[in-house]
Design a protein around this motif. Structure first.
Motif, PDB file in Angstrom:
ATOM      1  N   TRP A 110       0.828  -1.202   0.000  1.00  0.00           N
ATOM      2  CA  TRP A 110       0.000   0.000   0.000  1.00  0.00           C
ATOM      3  C   TRP A 110       0.861   1.250   0.000  1.00  0.00           C
ATOM      4  CZ3 TRP A 110      -5.364  -0.050  -0.092  1.00  0.00           C
ATOM      5  CH2 TRP A 110      -5.952  -1.313   0.038  1.00  0.00           C
ATOM      6  N   GLY A 111       0.344   2.285  -0.668  1.00  0.00           N
ATOM      7  CA  GLY A 111       0.975   3.586  -0.590  1.00  0.00           C
ATOM      8  C   GLY A 111       0.522   4.331   0.650  1.00  0.00           C
ATOM      9  N   GLN A 112       1.047   5.539   0.814  1.00  0.00           N
ATOM     10  CA  GLN A 112       0.758   6.326   2.012  1.00  0.00           C
ATOM     11  C   GLN A 112      -0.533   7.116   1.890  1.00  0.00           C
ATOM     12  OE1 GLN A 112       2.676   7.339  -0.413  1.00  0.00           O
ATOM     13  NE2 GLN A 112       2.075   9.473  -0.745  1.00  0.00           N
ATOM     14  N   GLY A 113      -1.059   7.236   0.681  1.00  0.00           N
ATOM     15  CA  GLY A 113      -2.316   7.937   0.465  1.00  0.00           C
ATOM     16  C   GLY A 113      -2.128   9.374   0.031  1.00  0.00           C
ATOM     17  N   THR A 114      -3.109   9.868  -0.702  1.00  0.00           N
ATOM     18  CA  THR A 114      -3.123  11.262  -1.119  1.00  0.00           C
ATOM     19  C   THR A 114      -4.537  11.803  -0.945  1.00  0.00           C
ATOM     20  OG1 THR A 114      -2.536  12.795  -2.916  1.00  0.00           O
ATOM     21  CG2 THR A 114      -3.561  10.721  -3.572  1.00  0.00           C
ATOM     22  N   GLN A 115      -4.633  13.005  -0.407  1.00  0.00           N
ATOM     23  CA  GLN A 115      -5.934  13.586  -0.077  1.00  0.00           C
ATOM     24  C   GLN A 115      -6.574  14.194  -1.318  1.00  0.00           C
ATOM     25  OE1 GLN A 115      -7.680  13.806   3.042  1.00  0.00           O
ATOM     26  NE2 GLN A 115      -9.321  14.537   1.696  1.00  0.00           N
ATOM     27  N   VAL A 116      -7.831  13.862  -1.523  1.00  0.00           N
ATOM     28  CA  VAL A 116      -8.643  14.491  -2.558  1.00  0.00           C
ATOM     29  C   VAL A 116      -9.830  15.155  -1.869  1.00  0.00           C
ATOM     30  CG1 VAL A 116     -10.160  14.100  -4.537  1.00  0.00           C
ATOM     31  CG2 VAL A 116      -7.964  12.905  -4.381  1.00  0.00           C
ATOM     32  N   THR A 117      -9.985  16.436  -2.087  1.00  0.00           N
ATOM     33  CA  THR A 117     -11.095  17.183  -1.496  1.00  0.00           C
ATOM     34  C   THR A 117     -11.876  17.864  -2.610  1.00  0.00           C
ATOM     35  OG1 THR A 117      -9.821  17.581   0.515  1.00  0.00           O
ATOM     36  CG2 THR A 117     -11.767  18.947   0.157  1.00  0.00           C
ATOM     37  N   VAL A 118     -13.172  17.591  -2.652  1.00  0.00           N
ATOM     38  CA  VAL A 118     -14.042  18.171  -3.675  1.00  0.00           C
ATOM     39  C   VAL A 118     -15.017  19.109  -2.988  1.00  0.00           C
ATOM     40  CG1 VAL A 118     -15.614  17.715  -5.583  1.00  0.00           C
ATOM     41  CG2 VAL A 118     -13.834  16.050  -5.006  1.00  0.00           C
ATOM     42  N   SER A 119     -14.946  20.367  -3.328  1.00  0.00           N
ATOM     43  CA  SER A 119     -15.828  21.360  -2.713  1.00  0.00           C
ATOM     44  C   SER A 119     -17.097  21.532  -3.543  1.00  0.00           C
ATOM     45  CB  SER A 119     -15.102  22.694  -2.578  1.00  0.00           C
ATOM     46  OG  SER A 119     -14.767  23.202  -3.862  1.00  0.00           O
ATOM     47  N   SER A 120     -18.178  21.845  -2.849  1.00  0.00           N
ATOM     48  CA  SER A 120     -19.478  22.009  -3.532  1.00  0.00           C
ATOM     49  C   SER A 120     -19.691  23.442  -3.990  1.00  0.00           C
ATOM     50  CB  SER A 120     -20.605  21.574  -2.609  1.00  0.00           C
ATOM     51  OG  SER A 120     -20.560  22.325  -1.414  1.00  0.00           O
TER      52      SER A 120
END
Length: 120
Positions: A110-120
């Motif tokens: 597994w990788g360490q992860g990357t944040q994805v944030t989608v604003s409305s």
């Protein structure tokens, strides 16, 4: 030593696009998957691709919007995310496993992860 490093996450408005990348080292002939985990929720399957790239799986929630692909010459897997929705907000993880699967338990690395944030 196996290493998976994700990149490409960020903040985007609803309807926008992002492309995630996962650079892999130290492994060969692995199926690759993308999973995501939102705060307070379980980790969910997003997409997976076979070693050859000939077979792909998608979660119903992302079908028609996300595309998984890979470039084995670069040891990199991509997740193109279009028409993003606020409910796509999560930490996205790439994973490598010997079997193409939608289940996270079948993935070995597994990788360490990357944040994805989608604003409305």
């Amino acid at each position: 030593q196996v290493q998976l490093v994700e990149s490409g996450g960020g903040l985007v408005q609803a309807g926008g696009s992002l492309r995630l990348s996962c650079a892999a080292s130290g492994l060969r002939s692995y199926a690759m998957g993308w999973f995501r985990q939102a705060p307070g929720k379980e980790r969910d399957f997003v997409a997976a691709i076979s070693w050859s790239g000939g077979t792909t799986y998608y979660a119903d929630s992302v079908k028609g919007r996300f595309t998984i692909s890979r470039d084995n010459a670069k040891n990199t897997v991509y997740l193109q995310m279009n028409s993003l929705k606020p409910e796509d907000t999560a930490v996205y993880y790439c994973a490598a496993g010997g079997i193409l699967s939608t289940g996270d338990l079948t993935y070995d690395y597994w990788g360490q992860g990357t944040q994805v944030t989608v604003s409305s």
